[in-house]
Design a protein around this motif. Sequence first.
Motif, PDB file in Angstrom:
ATOM      1  N   UNK A 111       9.158  11.806   4.630  1.00 58.39           N
ATOM      2  CA  UNK A 111      10.122  12.159   3.589  1.00 58.39           C
ATOM      3  C   UNK A 111      11.302  11.193   3.588  1.00 58.39           C
ATOM      4  N   UNK A 112      11.768  10.834   4.778  1.00 60.38           N
ATOM      5  CA  UNK A 112      12.897   9.904   4.858  1.00 60.38           C
ATOM      6  C   UNK A 112      12.497   8.501   4.421  1.00 60.38           C
ATOM      7  N   UNK A 113      11.268   8.106   4.715  1.00 60.02           N
ATOM      8  CA  UNK A 113      10.780   6.815   4.224  1.00 60.02           C
ATOM      9  C   UNK A 113      10.780   6.791   2.696  1.00 60.02           C
ATOM     10  N   UNK A 114      10.298   7.878   2.119  1.00 55.94           N
ATOM     11  CA  UNK A 114      10.293   7.990   0.657  1.00 55.94           C
ATOM     12  C   UNK A 114      11.715   7.945   0.119  1.00 55.94           C
ATOM     13  N   UNK A 115      12.621   8.641   0.811  1.00 53.86           N
ATOM     14  CA  UNK A 115      14.015   8.670   0.371  1.00 53.86           C
ATOM     15  C   UNK A 115      14.652   7.281   0.452  1.00 53.86           C
ATOM     16  N   UNK A 136      11.045  -0.816   6.760  1.00 57.70           N
ATOM     17  CA  UNK A 136      11.950   0.031   7.539  1.00 57.70           C
ATOM     18  C   UNK A 136      11.208   0.733   8.672  1.00 57.70           C
ATOM     19  N   UNK A 137       9.972   1.113   8.427  1.00 55.78           N
ATOM     20  CA  UNK A 137       9.187   1.762   9.476  1.00 55.78           C
ATOM     21  C   UNK A 137       8.945   0.803  10.639  1.00 55.78           C
ATOM     22  N   UNK A 138       8.645  -0.443  10.335  1.00 55.89           N
ATOM     23  CA  UNK A 138       8.413  -1.440  11.388  1.00 55.89           C
ATOM     24  C   UNK A 138       9.688  -1.701  12.191  1.00 55.89           C
ATOM     25  N   UNK A 139      10.809  -1.819  11.487  1.00 54.97           N
ATOM     26  CA  UNK A 139      12.081  -2.110  12.165  1.00 54.97           C
ATOM     27  C   UNK A 139      12.461  -0.981  13.125  1.00 54.97           C
ATOM     28  N   UNK A 305      14.993   9.156  10.198  1.00 50.84           N
ATOM     29  CA  UNK A 305      13.701   8.513  10.455  1.00 50.84           C
ATOM     30  C   UNK A 305      13.637   7.993  11.886  1.00 50.84           C
ATOM     31  N   UNK A 306      14.714   7.395  12.339  1.00 54.23           N
ATOM     32  CA  UNK A 306      14.785   6.882  13.704  1.00 54.23           C
ATOM     33  C   UNK A 306      14.561   8.008  14.715  1.00 54.23           C
ATOM     34  N   UNK A 351       2.859   7.857   9.800  1.00 52.56           N
ATOM     35  CA  UNK A 351       3.905   7.852   8.770  1.00 52.56           C
ATOM     36  C   UNK A 351       3.644   6.824   7.672  1.00 52.56           C
ATOM     37  N   UNK A 352       2.713   5.912   7.923  1.00 52.48           N
ATOM     38  CA  UNK A 352       2.356   4.924   6.900  1.00 52.48           C
ATOM     39  C   UNK A 352       1.754   5.615   5.673  1.00 52.48           C
TER      40      UNK A 352
END
Length: 466
Positions: A111-115, A136-139, A305-306, A351-352
């Motif tokens: 949800x946060x990735x989408x946001x 952002x997921x990778x970072x 997300x973190x 999460x991908x």
Amino acid sequence: MANHDVEVNKDGTIRGLSNLAVQMIAFGGSIGTGLFLGAGSTIHRTGPSILLVYLIIGGFFFLMMRAIGEMMYADPEQHTFVSFIGKYVSPRLGYFAAWSYWLELVLAGMAELTAISTYLKFWFPTIPAWLTQIAFLLILTAVNMAMVSSFGRSETFLSGIKILAILVLIALGIYLVTIGHKNPAGTQASWGNIVNGFSFFPNGTHQFINAFPMVFFAFQGMEFVGITTAETKQPRKVLPRAVNQIIGRILLFYIGSLLIIMAITPWQSLNPNESPFVQIFKLAGLPGAAQIINLVVIAAACSTLNSAIFSTGRHLYQLAEESPSKGMTFFTKVSKNGIPITSVLFSAFIMVLAPIISSFNSLGAAFSFIASVSSDIYILVCILTMVAHYKYRHSADFKPDGFKMPRYRWSNPLTIAFFLAIFASLFFNASSILPAVGALIWAVGFNILLAYRQKKLTVADSQDSL
């Protein structure tokens, strides 16, 4: 040179989170994007009565955190509070809660990735959503793969941005009220705006009730501090302090912000579809208000997300440690720097799915659906957590001199009843019925499958013994 101050747990994880980091994680977990973006909608529904909604839900979250804190204080080696459900309620419900909570955390991360991709389109409308989500997921996964102290420092920074934004709003609001500032519409900033024409249910009791699950979701993540205990320095000193400060954070950040927002301008004039922070900064004449708040909500989403990546990794690791299945041993690997590496990577990999969902549906619909399912599953886990605490109090593990939940004989059952009421309220809103039904189907179906699997194993064992 080796750092002799680092405490290594028996399982190889490291107690590298400082007192400041845990305090900021607690702050960050208490403040999500719901406050910055969703407060306008809840104010629009209930008016000043929203203060009561936040106080009530905040109070019950505090009680839940005291319950979690008491159990974690008694056993600070646990990587997640959900383990207590299997320990004190039943192994089957513990298994259900463990996977459900892990799924809830994964959904929260999605949800946060989408946001994040939604907010970034404010500045970069042509960049594909899936690209920003993966980036952002990778970072943030890389941050979580480093030392646990790196996660702590990143959360300190991200939480600091959120806290600064709220403090600026409160300070600015007090100033505007003090000078009697008039906005372009001719309305004067005044504390009287909060009570003028007050009605407890300005839009009816139905809207008031519907505000509860919305605010409940805003508090989601507060329990993250209970997942840091096993990697915190001096947990029995740090944990009680972090938990006890929750009430102060609720009063200052939530109640304080809402009071200021409704004092600067009549709540009826707020646009429910726009961030109230943006609206207030615009009324104050601050240039670039939308850009400032967009940066803040991106920081808020990154913080959540973190924490979700951190929490899913630790939770899956604990689940694997307690599982008798040989297949789960893959998730028990701990890196040299004390990170449950396979659990973190696998959780992040799941999460991908967020970029995949976004590529087939509108971003808004994806975020709304994921958040709704996530919240509903989370409520069920909260209920089981409180049941576990009640049973802990009647177990041999109870520490009379520990960090005890106040008045647990009535506060614990009352909290359970309140969480059940929150879940029931989902069926009174057309937009939340489907996710609520889905959560029930998940709960019933999961436990039926577990019972069936357990029965088959029992039969197989009895046949082998013949």
